[in-house]
Design a protein around this motif. Sequence first.
Motif, PDB file in Angstrom:
ATOM      1  N   ALA A 113      -0.880   4.913  -2.860  1.00 57.71           N
ATOM      2  CA  ALA A 113      -2.237   4.861  -3.431  1.00 57.71           C
ATOM      3  C   ALA A 113      -2.202   5.098  -4.931  1.00 57.71           C
ATOM      4  O   ALA A 113      -2.923   4.442  -5.694  1.00 57.71           O
ATOM      5  N   LEU A 114      -1.351   6.023  -5.393  1.00 56.26           N
ATOM      6  CA  LEU A 114      -1.244   6.289  -6.823  1.00 56.26           C
ATOM      7  C   LEU A 114      -0.680   5.076  -7.571  1.00 56.26           C
ATOM      8  O   LEU A 114      -1.070   4.811  -8.712  1.00 56.26           O
TER       9      LEU A 114
ATOM     10  N   ALA B 112      -7.710  -1.195  -0.489  1.00 57.96           N
ATOM     11  CA  ALA B 112      -6.632  -0.418   0.140  1.00 57.96           C
ATOM     12  C   ALA B 112      -6.690   1.040  -0.304  1.00 57.96           C
ATOM     13  O   ALA B 112      -6.472   1.956   0.500  1.00 57.96           O
ATOM     14  N   VAL B 113      -6.994   1.271  -1.575  1.00 59.18           N
ATOM     15  CA  VAL B 113      -7.109   2.640  -2.081  1.00 59.18           C
ATOM     16  C   VAL B 113      -8.222   3.387  -1.354  1.00 59.18           C
ATOM     17  O   VAL B 113      -8.048   4.537  -0.917  1.00 59.18           O
ATOM     18  N   LEU B 114      -9.370   2.751  -1.187  1.00 56.96           N
ATOM     19  CA  LEU B 114     -10.489   3.402  -0.510  1.00 56.96           C
ATOM     20  C   LEU B 114     -10.174   3.681   0.959  1.00 56.96           C
ATOM     21  O   LEU B 114     -10.573   4.721   1.497  1.00 56.96           O
ATOM     22  N   LYS B 115      -9.466   2.784   1.612  1.00 60.03           N
ATOM     23  CA  LYS B 115      -9.055   3.041   3.001  1.00 60.03           C
ATOM     24  C   LYS B 115      -8.184   4.286   3.061  1.00 60.03           C
ATOM     25  O   LYS B 115      -8.326   5.125   3.967  1.00 60.03           O
ATOM     26  N   ALA B 116      -7.260   4.414   2.095  1.00 59.48           N
ATOM     27  CA  ALA B 116      -6.358   5.571   2.076  1.00 59.48           C
ATOM     28  C   ALA B 116      -7.119   6.861   1.780  1.00 59.48           C
ATOM     29  O   ALA B 116      -6.890   7.898   2.434  1.00 59.48           O
ATOM     30  N   LEU B 117      -8.024   6.836   0.804  1.00 56.35           N
ATOM     31  CA  LEU B 117      -8.784   8.044   0.475  1.00 56.35           C
ATOM     32  C   LEU B 117      -9.668   8.467   1.640  1.00 56.35           C
ATOM     33  O   LEU B 117      -9.841   9.669   1.896  1.00 56.35           O
ATOM     34  N   ARG B 118     -10.227   7.511   2.338  1.00 56.04           N
ATOM     35  CA  ARG B 118     -11.058   7.840   3.507  1.00 56.04           C
ATOM     36  C   ARG B 118     -10.208   8.349   4.662  1.00 56.04           C
ATOM     37  O   ARG B 118     -10.645   9.221   5.426  1.00 56.04           O
TER      38      ARG B 118
ATOM     39  N   GLY C 134      -7.148   3.894   6.597  1.00 51.26           N
ATOM     40  CA  GLY C 134      -5.800   3.393   6.764  1.00 51.26           C
ATOM     41  C   GLY C 134      -4.766   4.230   6.052  1.00 51.26           C
ATOM     42  O   GLY C 134      -5.087   5.009   5.149  1.00 51.26           O
ATOM     43  N   PHE C 135      -3.506   4.079   6.450  1.00 50.15           N
ATOM     44  CA  PHE C 135      -2.409   4.821   5.840  1.00 50.15           C
ATOM     45  C   PHE C 135      -1.162   3.946   5.854  1.00 50.15           C
ATOM     46  O   PHE C 135      -1.132   2.870   6.482  1.00 50.15           O
ATOM     47  N   TRP C 136      -0.132   4.390   5.182  1.00 58.19           N
ATOM     48  CA  TRP C 136       1.161   3.701   5.173  1.00 58.19           C
ATOM     49  C   TRP C 136       2.190   4.592   5.860  1.00 58.19           C
ATOM     50  O   TRP C 136       2.448   5.708   5.413  1.00 58.19           O
ATOM     51  N   SER C 137       2.757   4.102   6.921  1.00 61.40           N
ATOM     52  CA  SER C 137       3.770   4.877   7.651  1.00 61.40           C
ATOM     53  C   SER C 137       5.173   4.588   7.131  1.00 61.40           C
ATOM     54  O   SER C 137       6.117   5.312   7.459  1.00 61.40           O
ATOM     55  N   LYS C 138       5.328   3.541   6.330  1.00 60.43           N
ATOM     56  CA  LYS C 138       6.647   3.156   5.827  1.00 60.43           C
ATOM     57  C   LYS C 138       6.873   3.655   4.407  1.00 60.43           C
ATOM     58  O   LYS C 138       7.713   3.127   3.679  1.00 60.43           O
ATOM     59  N   GLY C 139       6.124   4.649   4.019  1.00 61.07           N
ATOM     60  CA  GLY C 139       6.281   5.176   2.672  1.00 61.07           C
ATOM     61  C   GLY C 139       7.469   6.098   2.564  1.00 61.07           C
ATOM     62  O   GLY C 139       8.547   5.808   3.067  1.00 61.07           O
ATOM     63  N   TYR C 140       7.270   7.243   1.946  1.00 59.83           N
ATOM     64  CA  TYR C 140       8.384   8.157   1.702  1.00 59.83           C
ATOM     65  C   TYR C 140       8.134   9.503   2.369  1.00 59.83           C
ATOM     66  O   TYR C 140       7.051  10.078   2.249  1.00 59.83           O
ATOM     67  N   ASN C 141       9.127  10.006   3.085  1.00 58.43           N
ATOM     68  CA  ASN C 141       9.163  11.366   3.642  1.00 58.43           C
ATOM     69  C   ASN C 141       8.230  11.534   4.843  1.00 58.43           C
ATOM     70  O   ASN C 141       8.685  11.879   5.924  1.00 58.43           O
ATOM     71  N   ASN C 142       6.938  11.332   4.700  1.00 57.46           N
ATOM     72  CA  ASN C 142       5.999  11.418   5.809  1.00 57.46           C
ATOM     73  C   ASN C 142       4.771  10.594   5.450  1.00 57.46           C
ATOM     74  O   ASN C 142       4.604  10.189   4.294  1.00 57.46           O
TER      75      ASN C 142
END
Length: 570
Positions: free
Chosen positions: A525-526, A209-215, A508-516
């Motif tokens: 990811a952190l 999941a981390v690698l998807k986010a970094l990419r 990939g990304f998370w749209s349900k996170g915080y702010n944007n």
Amino acid sequence: MAEEEYLEEEMLEEEAPLTAEELFEQHKAEINAAFEEKGFFTRMGEMFSGLSKPKSSAEYKLAKTELQRLAAPLLALLLPTLGVTALIVITAITGQSKKVIQVDIAKVQEEEVELEEEKEPEPEEIIPPDEQVDVQVDTPVVGPVTDVVTPNATPTTEPVSVKPAAQDSVALIKSPIMMKSMAGSRSPGMRGAFLRGGGRYGDAETEGAVLKALRWLKKNQAAQGNWPGDIANTALAVLAYLAHGETPGSKEFGETVEKAIQYLIDAQTMDANGVCHFRGAGGTEYGYLICTYALAEAYGMTKNPNAKEAATIALQRIVSNQSPTGGWDYNMKKDSTRDDMSFEGWALQAIKAGKMAGLHPDGIDECIKKAIRCLKTRNFRNGGFNYTAGGAPTGLTATGCLCMQLLGYMNEPEVKAALDTMRGWLPLFEGEAKGGLVAGGPMPGTAPQYYGYYAAQCKYQAGMCAGAKPENVKSWQDWNMAMKKKYPQSIELDGEIADANGKMQPCGFWSKGYNNKYMGTCLIALQLMVYYRYLPTTQTEAAKAIDTPDETETKASAKKAKEVQVEVDI
């Protein structure tokens, strides 16, 4: 008798002369003798014998000629012999004064080895609590989403700090993280040790999941090196890449990191009064603090001189604009005693990163001590940390708790109380829970991913340190097992991008996170890199770098802080 001798001599004189053939053989023998190859030692003997003859004799002259011929082989033997003898003498002399250098093995490495050998406890089933409490709390806002940084910024007359060296002037140090006091090894090999699975560590799913986010971040980076929105998004992306051990020298993400760090450096300006700012830092300047944090950590990992200059200047403003009571307020208003816990959290993370990287702006040590007094006497109340001084505890309990842990005060009673308050917290997305802070209950639902960013680190620090209490170990395991299940499954795929070997990989990304989605993706990811980003503070020398006061000093400081406490309307 004399007559017989005379007759014998006469007979010898009358012997027949040598024939021509006999003369030829005689001369041949003499010639062969002249050209016969004599041995080295034979020639040496004849030479020394001839040198003893009179100088006018033929023997002496032949010996002198022979000496000239033998000079080269004699020197070939003599010079190496003298050289070897000299080396033996020199070695014998210097060897007597040779010093032994004492080498200490870093304690961090010892702790990592012990961590490897620990037995993995069985994962426990996570049952989220059903209890919810409807209490409204303040929600920190890290800059408006509409505050977009224009890629081609309008030229300004404001003076800009001089940064002559190019971004590629980077010293790629041996280990991705070589910071003072508290360090996590973010190298690929060491990451694997913390991704072994089970209740306490990450696994292939979390790292995937981390690698998807970094990419995904790499795919969506602007040509100038930034990401849309507040500059805090770019700073958080830099922190995410650094947490994974990525530097400008990395094969897959090196160019992305290089451009992003340079963007932050170039965004720093100085106004007409000589005050440092970052373009696009938002109306409250949350982005200023997060940029400083990212640049300080970037310098710690790369030794980039421009990052050092920018981080040092930025840190000095943070330290110099601390409130009289020890906290910070929006825009670093020095005279304000609002002591905003959310703002203070990013300020102290930046200060700690600077301290770890070896940056020491004037007054930093006294600044840290004042901040701790503020946390203990103004921002702490009823088992948790509040949003502003004197208010009720909120989800920012995790913020105050982490700041005290990172600064070496992990054993203070406020930290223990905060951990008890957060004991029932589990990862949440916006809208999944309603309610406020209840000791031991669920995490508040007003800004769960913002709080979760801090909570994951607090629980990891308390649950993974040496001699961790069983309740803190379980609290971390509960959080970790829920996080490992929730975050990888909720990432939203968004296309592909080539990896370091040219193979297409999903993003990939998370749209349900915080702010944007940019900020939310970085915060999640952190959390998923908490295993190897920082080692537990009590396994390192963190406290020594901060000059942690003893119990007597702590009590005296608290008493003094109460005497200067200012009443503030909330």
